[in-house]
Design an enzyme around this catalytic site. Sequence first.
Site, PDB file in Angstrom:
ATOM      1  N   ASP A  53      -7.973   7.756   3.426  1.00 48.76           N
ATOM      2  CA  ASP A  53      -7.570   6.828   3.260  1.00 48.76           C
ATOM      3  C   ASP A  53      -6.469   7.047   2.432  1.00 48.76           C
ATOM      4  OD1 ASP A  53      -6.175   4.287   2.535  1.00 48.76           O
ATOM      5  OD2 ASP A  53      -7.831   3.714   0.801  1.00 48.76           O
ATOM      6  N   ASP A  91      -0.638   2.035   3.856  1.00 45.49           N
ATOM      7  CA  ASP A  91      -1.786   1.883   3.403  1.00 45.49           C
ATOM      8  C   ASP A  91      -2.564   1.954   4.633  1.00 45.49           C
ATOM      9  OD1 ASP A  91      -4.044   1.972   2.488  1.00 45.49           O
ATOM     10  OD2 ASP A  91      -3.534  -0.361   2.135  1.00 45.49           O
TER      11      ASP A  91
END
Length: 494
Positions: free
Chosen positions: A310, A93
């Site tokens: 992201d 992530d």
Amino acid sequence: MGMHILITFALVLVFSVVFVNGEGGIFKVKHKFGCEANRSLKDLAAHDKTRHGRNLAAIDIPLGGDGKATGTGLYYTKLAIGSPPKDYFLHVDTGSDLLWVNCIQCFPCALFTNVDDLTLKRYNPKSSSTSTLVPCSDRFCTGMNNVTIPGCSSTDICGYGIQYGDGSGSAGYYVKDVIGFDQVSGDLQKTIGNAAISFGCGMEQTGKLASSNGALDGIIGFGASNVSMLSQLASYGKVKKKFAHCLDGKNGGGIFAIGDIVQPTLRTTPLVPNTTHYNVNMESVQVGDTVLDIPTQVFKGKNGNVTIIDSGTTLAYLPGEIFVPLKQMILTSQANLNIHLVDDLLDCFKFDKSIDTSFPTITFGFENSLKLNVYPHDYLIPYKNEWCFGFVDSGDLKSNGVRDLIILGDLVLANKLVLYDLENQVLGLSDYNCSSTIGLKDEVTGAINQVGPHDLSPSHTSPSHTSSSHARYHMDFGRVMKLLLLSFMLYNCA
């Protein structure tokens, strides 16, 4: 877990690093979700012995991914932790900072997973000869808030509590242990390296993190803050504070590497300074040959927010002022489409022709003339013999941290080489063949070594993980303190 804003307690994460032989390293990464035919749209939307030695110049991260992915799922990696080492599968992530794994005492915690026939494991610090507790008096634990923690003694442990905008959360305490990875040692060659770092030992997971659907062993964050593994490695001067990923939405897995990426040379756009995430300035949106008439203030956001890049977000989120005309131009490019809402989320339709020759390419323009092309096979998601429009109107979302933001996730990042250069505060983007290689410079020898793609295993199972893409906040402090007390008691029991 996607885009997060971390607000810590006075007890925070500590990283300390010891470097080993070798000049580079690798993480294999795999797409987290199963084959495209079995995906759930709700899951897609609602969802990475210590030795001293030479400089560590590059790390190759093994990715896991969907063998038939179109870039709408999440990616994970395998990390060896402890002595003797045991493998753990962690969600990679770039929108969060912390590394944490489920601990042996964790409750509630997922017991099983339906991801790629993986078996979940819980880290037991008592079973590792190199594991130590991180005290709250540690300089990093106190340094995060530049304060001395009230009532802290040398026997008190350092704890954490994180809650995500979708209601999921993780709480526990920090331990320090040896983590192994692959170091780049030559063209498509690697050696084993390790470093002793501190990471979260999860005592309690809540919300979707406690569910067996799509569960993994933890999360590895590659955010820009000084609590991330990347920042801690770089703070010792052993790696460049740079990394890149190429998420292969066609074949699965892809490339994820830490180090000085010098090949290919990418056009870059400035990172917005003093922001929590990887933020850039979007300046235009083009559909086919038509540039949309978007007011400049829309790109800045109502609260001064800009575009967030992201990899932990599955879809792409746009404010209504962009979403509505974009959707209209795309879906009206073909006459007689029977468009209907699926799972109360995305507009879907049947289409038997080639989508890449029938629908327009979207081009996002950024500061410094950087262009990101998003092709029909990127933004149209195959689902149950239909195609679904993969953008979401963030203006309609009520969840914390998402409303009216521009968030570009795996939907548009797959099959692109994305460079995060924190040394020069720029972000690079380009179309790229993720089955190819990239070149990393060895800081010791000056050689340029090629790093290739990985795929941890074939993906055969259906997805059920939620990508949160939201802010995260404090968990209840009293509950965390109870967990810390329980953690300390359990840790010290034989």
